[in-house]
Design an enzyme around this catalytic site. Sequence first.
Site, PDB file in Angstrom:
ATOM      1  N   ARG A 166       0.885  -1.114  -0.027  1.00 31.36           N
ATOM      2  CA  ARG A 166       0.165   0.081   0.024  1.00 31.36           C
ATOM      3  C   ARG A 166       0.777   1.207  -0.052  1.00 31.36           C
ATOM      4  O   ARG A 166       1.743   1.497   0.753  1.00 31.36           O
ATOM      5  CB  ARG A 166      -0.797   0.181   1.087  1.00 31.36           C
ATOM      6  N   LYS A 184     -15.673   9.984  11.009  1.00 38.48           N
ATOM      7  CA  LYS A 184     -15.966   9.957   9.638  1.00 38.48           C
ATOM      8  C   LYS A 184     -17.345  10.928   9.346  1.00 38.48           C
ATOM      9  O   LYS A 184     -16.790  12.150   9.186  1.00 38.48           O
ATOM     10  CB  LYS A 184     -16.562   8.247   9.501  1.00 38.48           C
ATOM     11  N   THR A 236      -8.898  -6.318   3.182  1.00 36.00           N
ATOM     12  CA  THR A 236     -10.012  -5.539   3.509  1.00 36.00           C
ATOM     13  C   THR A 236     -11.217  -6.172   2.729  1.00 36.00           C
ATOM     14  O   THR A 236     -12.344  -6.301   3.526  1.00 36.00           O
ATOM     15  CB  THR A 236      -9.662  -4.004   3.165  1.00 36.00           C
TER      16      THR A 236
HETATM   17  C1  PLP Z   1     -13.185   3.045  10.636  1.00 40.82           C
HETATM   18  C2  PLP Z   1     -13.994   1.812  11.319  1.00 40.82           C
HETATM   19  C3  PLP Z   1     -13.895   1.866  12.715  1.00 40.82           C
HETATM   20  C4  PLP Z   1     -12.948   2.487  13.428  1.00 40.82           C
HETATM   21  O1  PLP Z   1     -13.303   3.964  13.637  1.00 40.82           O
HETATM   22  P1  PLP Z   1     -11.887   5.104  13.720  1.00 40.82           P
HETATM   23  O2  PLP Z   1     -12.742   6.223  14.608  1.00 40.82           O
HETATM   24  O3  PLP Z   1     -11.657   5.299  12.423  1.00 40.82           O
HETATM   25  O4  PLP Z   1     -10.847   4.402  14.362  1.00 40.82           O
HETATM   26  C5  PLP Z   1     -14.726   0.992  13.357  1.00 40.82           C
HETATM   27  N1  PLP Z   1     -15.554   0.297  12.616  1.00 40.82           N
HETATM   28  C6  PLP Z   1     -15.907   0.358  11.351  1.00 40.82           C
HETATM   29  C7  PLP Z   1     -16.825  -0.528  10.640  1.00 40.82           C
HETATM   30  C8  PLP Z   1     -15.064   1.258  10.656  1.00 40.82           C
HETATM   31  O5  PLP Z   1     -15.236   1.046   9.275  1.00 40.82           O
END
Ligand code: PLP
Length: 425
Positions: free
Chosen positions: A21, A247, A362
Amino acid sequence: MDYRSHFESAIEALHAERRYRVFADLERIAGRFPTALWRHEGQAREITVWCSNDYLGMGQHPDVIGAMTATATGMGSGAGGTRNISGTSHPLVELEAELADLHGKEAALVFTSGFVSNEASISTIAKLLPDCLILSDELNHASMIEGVRKAGCRKQVFRHNDLAHLEELLKAADPARPKLVVFESVYSMDGDVAPIAEICDLAERYNAMTYIDEVHAVGMYGARGGGISERDGVADRLDVIEGTLAKAFGVLGGYIAGSRALVDAVRSYAPGFIFTTALPPALAAAATASIRHLKRSGIERAGQQRQAARTKREFASADLPVMPSDTHIVPILVGDADLCKKASDRLLEVHGIYIQPINYPTVPRGTERLRVTPTPLHDDALIDTLKAALVETWEAVGIPFASQRPVRAGRRDHAPALVMAKAGG
Ligand SMILES: *Cc1c(COP(=O)(O)O)cnc(C)c1O
């Protein structure tokens, strides 16, 4: 002992499998999302980001940036220590109250990331129950798998979103044994949604606890951004709702929400909560501002759904192999790690479009894909530009279009079926 060679051969193995990556050197530009600067070979070039999990563009929202800068100016940069040693900053107290309210729960607890919240909470909850059996969806995120592993108790993996399989496992277990069902609402690589109400029905029938990861749904679904559980009216039936502040809320941190006793127990027993410095007050205040905004405003959610639907429609009309998705996530099947990387490189270098390749582990091998995440700020012109760039790239790299692939029956069989014109949000 030649230590170095072990690391070199570990990296070599990734290169050989075409899944080494590389991260692009990017600089986001507040106020101009999804435009960013890409630094490469001594030059800086403006590009369009199409794979951000800043799903609603809240990372550049004036209220969020304002809360962050004002709080940092007033209270300084760091938290100053773990909460056990240094107490809890007031912005964190407010944030936890905001999160409990968001999910209609008695209490919430904030961690430094969503990853940590899953790892620490799942393991601690399961350890506090005598001889707990964990039932885990096979496509759960790595952070949940780590939590299950750390719990050290018996676990059984049920087929993805498969209620019959989950029931079979629940039925076979000792009725007196404590059980914890862990699953997600929106699965972020396929964009499908769990049957939450039906899982709650099973959990009630077999007296199991439920733990849901709503990381890819909070802020984006439900009238106030409480996630799919709010949209479906089932939040009160879930024992633990986990989410991220990083997010759709555009900041950093993770959390759980649940009953006062459960949250207090995790606060008191989880090493991943206790022995690490708290989230800085500026981040907590920024997250609170973001959550408050999205509780009131549905414009971002509506815009995201509209642009995601349009993206799916446009891709399908161009014969691009868009994978079925019930949500804002738009995966396009490539099916080969090398081609996936080549497509991603070409999009960036030739078209100034950034979409990170999604490869094993992934996603399963053979389902390598580009994962497109339209936001309210990806306007129609950007979608059209992306469509043309993808078609050019598909031809140049030699990736099969949808009509050139066998159409498979059934969904979610890990060899993703293709839909030609599914354009739902
Ligand atoms: C990104 C992700 C997390 C982790 O969250 P972060 O705040 O980025 O550490 C947990 N569960 C899922 C399904 C995710 O995609």
